[in-house]
Design an enzyme around this catalytic site. Structure first.
Site, PDB file in Angstrom:
ATOM      1  N   CYS A 211       0.844  -1.198   0.000  1.00 52.69           N
ATOM      2  CA  CYS A 211       0.000   0.000   0.000  1.00 52.69           C
ATOM      3  C   CYS A 211       0.882   1.251   0.000  1.00 52.69           C
ATOM      4  O   CYS A 211       1.907   1.311   0.683  1.00 52.69           O
ATOM      5  CB  CYS A 211      -0.911  -0.009   1.223  1.00 52.69           C
ATOM      6  SG  CYS A 211      -2.033   1.395   1.269  1.00 52.69           S
TER       7      CYS A 211
ATOM      8  N   CYS B 192       0.385   4.948   6.974  1.00 55.15           N
ATOM      9  CA  CYS B 192      -0.275   4.749   8.272  1.00 55.15           C
ATOM     10  C   CYS B 192       0.706   4.038   9.222  1.00 55.15           C
ATOM     11  O   CYS B 192       1.133   2.907   8.944  1.00 55.15           O
ATOM     12  CB  CYS B 192      -1.549   3.934   8.104  1.00 55.15           C
ATOM     13  SG  CYS B 192      -2.590   4.552   6.750  1.00 55.15           S
TER      14      CYS B 192
ATOM     15  N   CYS C 144       0.337   0.328  10.340  1.00 58.80           N
ATOM     16  CA  CYS C 144      -0.144  -0.699   9.412  1.00 58.80           C
ATOM     17  C   CYS C 144       0.944  -1.597   8.811  1.00 58.80           C
ATOM     18  O   CYS C 144       1.890  -1.113   8.179  1.00 58.80           O
ATOM     19  CB  CYS C 144      -0.948  -0.059   8.299  1.00 58.80           C
ATOM     20  SG  CYS C 144      -1.767  -1.309   7.267  1.00 58.80           S
TER      21      CYS C 144
ATOM     22  N   CYS D 123     -16.582  -9.043   5.757  1.00 62.59           N
ATOM     23  CA  CYS D 123     -15.913  -7.791   5.394  1.00 62.59           C
ATOM     24  C   CYS D 123     -14.666  -8.079   4.559  1.00 62.59           C
ATOM     25  O   CYS D 123     -13.787  -8.823   4.974  1.00 62.59           O
ATOM     26  CB  CYS D 123     -15.534  -7.026   6.667  1.00 62.59           C
ATOM     27  SG  CYS D 123     -14.677  -5.483   6.304  1.00 62.59           S
TER      28      CYS D 123
ATOM     29  N   CYS E 279     -19.654  -6.175   3.696  1.00 60.18           N
ATOM     30  CA  CYS E 279     -18.948  -4.953   4.056  1.00 60.18           C
ATOM     31  C   CYS E 279     -17.636  -4.929   3.267  1.00 60.18           C
ATOM     32  O   CYS E 279     -17.072  -5.973   2.970  1.00 60.18           O
ATOM     33  CB  CYS E 279     -18.658  -4.969   5.554  1.00 60.18           C
ATOM     34  SG  CYS E 279     -17.714  -3.537   6.116  1.00 60.18           S
TER      35      CYS E 279
ATOM     36  N   CYS F 131     -19.457   2.057   8.759  1.00 60.74           N
ATOM     37  CA  CYS F 131     -18.697   1.410   9.824  1.00 60.74           C
ATOM     38  C   CYS F 131     -17.458   2.272  10.018  1.00 60.74           C
ATOM     39  O   CYS F 131     -16.620   2.366   9.117  1.00 60.74           O
ATOM     40  CB  CYS F 131     -18.318  -0.006   9.414  1.00 60.74           C
ATOM     41  SG  CYS F 131     -17.183  -0.803  10.566  1.00 60.74           S
TER      42      CYS F 131
ATOM     43  N   ARG G  87     -17.929  -2.587  18.061  1.00 57.06           N
ATOM     44  CA  ARG G  87     -17.186  -3.822  17.777  1.00 57.06           C
ATOM     45  C   ARG G  87     -15.852  -3.859  18.504  1.00 57.06           C
ATOM     46  O   ARG G  87     -15.011  -2.970  18.336  1.00 57.06           O
ATOM     47  CB  ARG G  87     -16.955  -3.923  16.262  1.00 57.06           C
ATOM     48  CG  ARG G  87     -16.618  -5.321  15.796  1.00 57.06           C
ATOM     49  CD  ARG G  87     -16.376  -5.418  14.293  1.00 57.06           C
ATOM     50  NE  ARG G  87     -17.260  -4.659  13.428  1.00 57.06           N
ATOM     51  CZ  ARG G  87     -18.466  -5.030  13.004  1.00 57.06           C
ATOM     52  NH1 ARG G  87     -18.967  -6.183  13.395  1.00 57.06           N
ATOM     53  NH2 ARG G  87     -19.183  -4.271  12.214  1.00 57.06           N
TER      54      ARG G  87
HETATM   55  N1  SAM Z   1      -6.805   0.496   3.222  1.00 53.34           N
HETATM   56  C1  SAM Z   1      -8.070   0.686   3.778  1.00 53.34           C
HETATM   57  C2  SAM Z   1      -8.119   1.841   4.744  1.00 53.34           C
HETATM   58  O1  SAM Z   1      -7.095   2.291   5.196  1.00 53.34           O
HETATM   59  O2  SAM Z   1      -9.219   2.286   5.045  1.00 53.34           O
HETATM   60  C3  SAM Z   1      -8.661  -0.539   4.437  1.00 53.34           C
HETATM   61  C4  SAM Z   1      -7.835  -1.479   5.275  1.00 53.34           C
HETATM   62  S1  SAM Z   1      -7.149  -0.840   6.793  1.00 53.34           S
HETATM   63  C5  SAM Z   1      -6.012  -2.118   7.195  1.00 53.34           C
HETATM   64  C6  SAM Z   1      -8.480  -0.986   7.961  1.00 53.34           C
HETATM   65  C7  SAM Z   1      -8.240  -0.536   9.377  1.00 53.34           C
HETATM   66  O3  SAM Z   1      -7.511  -1.518  10.094  1.00 53.34           O
HETATM   67  C8  SAM Z   1      -7.459   0.717   9.621  1.00 53.34           C
HETATM   68  O4  SAM Z   1      -8.216   1.870   9.434  1.00 53.34           O
HETATM   69  C9  SAM Z   1      -7.036   0.575  11.083  1.00 53.34           C
HETATM   70  O5  SAM Z   1      -8.000   1.174  11.928  1.00 53.34           O
HETATM   71  C10 SAM Z   1      -7.042  -0.945  11.295  1.00 53.34           C
HETATM   72  N2  SAM Z   1      -5.671  -1.432  11.564  1.00 53.34           N
HETATM   73  C11 SAM Z   1      -4.692  -1.616  10.663  1.00 53.34           C
HETATM   74  N3  SAM Z   1      -3.557  -2.043  11.257  1.00 53.34           N
HETATM   75  C12 SAM Z   1      -3.818  -2.133  12.578  1.00 53.34           C
HETATM   76  C13 SAM Z   1      -3.049  -2.508  13.711  1.00 53.34           C
HETATM   77  N4  SAM Z   1      -1.774  -2.851  13.614  1.00 53.34           N
HETATM   78  N5  SAM Z   1      -3.640  -2.501  14.928  1.00 53.34           N
HETATM   79  C14 SAM Z   1      -4.935  -2.140  15.042  1.00 53.34           C
HETATM   80  N6  SAM Z   1      -5.719  -1.777  14.007  1.00 53.34           N
HETATM   81  C15 SAM Z   1      -5.179  -1.764  12.783  1.00 53.34           C
HETATM   82  C1  DTB Z   2     -11.308  -2.448  11.761  1.00 54.72           C
HETATM   83  O1  DTB Z   2     -11.570  -1.405  12.384  1.00 54.72           O
HETATM   84  N1  DTB Z   2     -10.471  -3.384  12.180  1.00 54.72           N
HETATM   85  C2  DTB Z   2     -10.339  -4.448  11.207  1.00 54.72           C
HETATM   86  C3  DTB Z   2     -11.376  -4.034  10.127  1.00 54.72           C
HETATM   87  N2  DTB Z   2     -11.831  -2.760  10.600  1.00 54.72           N
HETATM   88  C4  DTB Z   2     -10.993  -3.968   8.711  1.00 54.72           C
HETATM   89  C5  DTB Z   2      -8.924  -4.590  10.729  1.00 54.72           C
HETATM   90  C6  DTB Z   2      -7.922  -4.811  11.833  1.00 54.72           C
HETATM   91  C7  DTB Z   2      -6.604  -5.038  11.211  1.00 54.72           C
HETATM   92  C8  DTB Z   2      -5.557  -5.421  12.206  1.00 54.72           C
HETATM   93  C9  DTB Z   2      -4.224  -5.622  11.590  1.00 54.72           C
HETATM   94  C10 DTB Z   2      -4.161  -6.697  10.556  1.00 54.72           C
HETATM   95  O2  DTB Z   2      -4.666  -7.828  10.774  1.00 54.72           O
HETATM   96  O3  DTB Z   2      -3.584  -6.463   9.495  1.00 54.72           O
HETATM   97 FE1  SF4 Z   3      -2.868   1.243   3.360  1.00 54.21          FE
HETATM   98 FE2  SF4 Z   3      -2.810   0.123   5.765  1.00 54.21          FE
HETATM   99 FE3  SF4 Z   3      -3.167   2.742   5.554  1.00 54.21          FE
HETATM  100 FE4  SF4 Z   3      -5.145   1.084   4.758  1.00 54.21          FE
HETATM  101  S1  SF4 Z   3      -4.386   1.338   6.843  1.00 54.21           S
HETATM  102  S2  SF4 Z   3      -4.360   2.880   3.678  1.00 54.21           S
HETATM  103  S3  SF4 Z   3      -3.910  -0.644   3.990  1.00 54.21           S
HETATM  104  S4  SF4 Z   3      -1.306   1.604   4.948  1.00 54.21           S
END
Ligand code: SAM
Ligand code: DTB
Ligand code: SF4
Length: 327
Positions: free
Chosen positions: A54, A58, A61, A98, A130, A190, A262
């Site tokens: 990506c 973030c 992430c 989802c 979702c 959501c 959630r």
């Molecule tokens: N790329 C899209 C976005 O950013 O909206 C969708 C996927 S993103 C991985 C979905 C959500 O996962 C993020 O907004 C964040 O709140 C959660 N998330 C990602 N990595 C995480 C982590 N290490 N711990 C907790 N929540 C996480």
């Molecule tokens: C949300 O708030 N938490 C979920 C879902 N929406 C998409 C994702 C959590 C991701 C946690 C890190 C991972 O598994 O990559």
């Molecule tokens: Fe990309 Fe992760 Fe950020 Fe979603 S949360 S935009 S997958 S870097």
């Protein structure tokens, strides 16, 4: 009696968050009973349909291309794999499915056409579909709605002030714009965030205030505990205390009484006792299945044992309380 309010003040919300813990849980549990069946929990399953690489930064992430986190990069999964996974989730009692893609935004290309087919196929299984695909335009939201999309996940993650310490490649306002596009298309929203990224209590409250000013409130509010991932800028942070998770869930339950709250990422690190407190404080949904997007989640069978132990039932799809209200 609690009513649905769109005018919470910061002071008021802070006072709730800082109440004596047991009083706070009692108050949240009371509100929960007023708006929901407290013996029901919704099971939602997650599937990463496009993983890693990506372009965003973030800080939490594992899927951001710029951090070296060791995850396996995968392009868009074939539709058959997605449907198979949704069918499995349904067999296991999930009523919501989802699909997550590590995209900055949706592009009008073949991948989007394929996602629309996936949405149709999962909707045909009778599940709440979702997606979480990054930013989207009004017309993309309309197409998703036409394909049968029920909900769109797009988190604001934290307060507007703290946001730029976590993400610099897009703005808080970008997030809100996407949420507006989702709403306009008649898709349920959501939207939640993460705690444990180094934000202050005030940041947490400000995040909840932003959610509470959305009209109507998001139907679903995921509260994630940061899962620290090696290689990301937040990889060395410790795990958040259970009490903070409980306070956050309870405050969300009181300020957003109708929403599904959630208990999302971070359950693997929580004891059953801690999760019981979260359910008592108003959480009424979890992600079920051994994997979130890229990180592990509790084993499905262990979760079922836990719900049985607590006397909690799983909730049917498309329940009235989550009906969409269009402005
Ligand atoms: N790329 C899209 C976005 O950013 O909206 C969708 C996927 S993103 C991985 C979905 C959500 O996962 C993020 O907004 C964040 O709140 C959660 N998330 C990602 N990595 C995480 C982590 N290490 N711990 C907790 N929540 C996480
Ligand atoms: C949300 O708030 N938490 C979920 C879902 N929406 C998409 C994702 C959590 C991701 C946690 C890190 C991972 O598994 O990559
Ligand atoms: Fe990309 Fe992760 Fe950020 Fe979603 S949360 S935009 S997958 S870097």
């Amino acid at each position: 009696m609690q009513i649905v309010r769109y005018d919470w003040a910061e002071e008021e919300a802070l006072k709730i968050y800082n109440m004596p813990l047991l009083e706070l849980i009692y108050k949240a549990a009371t509100v929960h009973r007023q708006f929901h069946d407290p013996s029901e929990v919704q099971l939602s399953s997650l599937l990463s349909i496009k993983t890693g690489a990506c372009s965003e930064d973030c800080a939490y992430c594992p899927q951001a291309a710029r951090y070296s986190t060791g995850i396996k990069i995968e392009s868009l999964l074939p539709i058959e794999k997605v449907v198979e996974s949704a069918k499995n989730a349904k067999l296991n009692g999930s009523t919501r499915f989802c699909m997550g893609a590590a995209w900055r935004e949706i592009k009008d290309n073949d991948d989007f056409e394929n996602v629309l087919e996936m949405v149709k196929a999962v909707n045909d299984l009778g599940m709440e579909v979702c997606c979480t695909l990054g930013m989207l335009t009004e017309s993309q939201a309309r197409r998703l709605k036409e394909a049968g999309l029920y909900a769109y996940n797009h988190n604001i993650d934290t307060s507007e002030e703290f946001y730029e310490r976590i993400i610099t490649t897009r703005t808080f306002q970008d997030r809100l714009r996407t949420l507006e596009n989702v709403r306009k298309a008649g898709i349920t929203v959501c939207c939640g965030g993460i705690i444990g990224m180094g934000e202050s209590v005030k940041d947490r409250i400000k995040m909840l205030l932003t959610l509470s000013y959305l009209h109507p409130h998001p139907e679903s509010v995921p509260i994630n505990a940061l899962v620290p991932i090696k290689g990301t800028p937040l990889g060395n942070r410790g795990i958040i205390q259970v009490w903070e998770m409980v306070r956050m869930i309870a405050t969300a339950r009181i300020m957003l009484p109708k929403s599904m709250v959630r208990l999302s990422a971070g359950r693997l690190q929580m004891s059953k006792e801690a999760q019981a407190l979260c359910f008592l404080a108003g959480a009424n949904s979890i992600f079920a299945g051994d994997k979130l997007l890229t990180t592990p989640n509790p084993e499905f069978n262990d979760d079922m044992k836990m719900l049985n132990l607590f006397g909690l039932r799983t909730r049917k799809a498309f329940k009235e309380s989550e009906n969409l209200q269009i402005n």
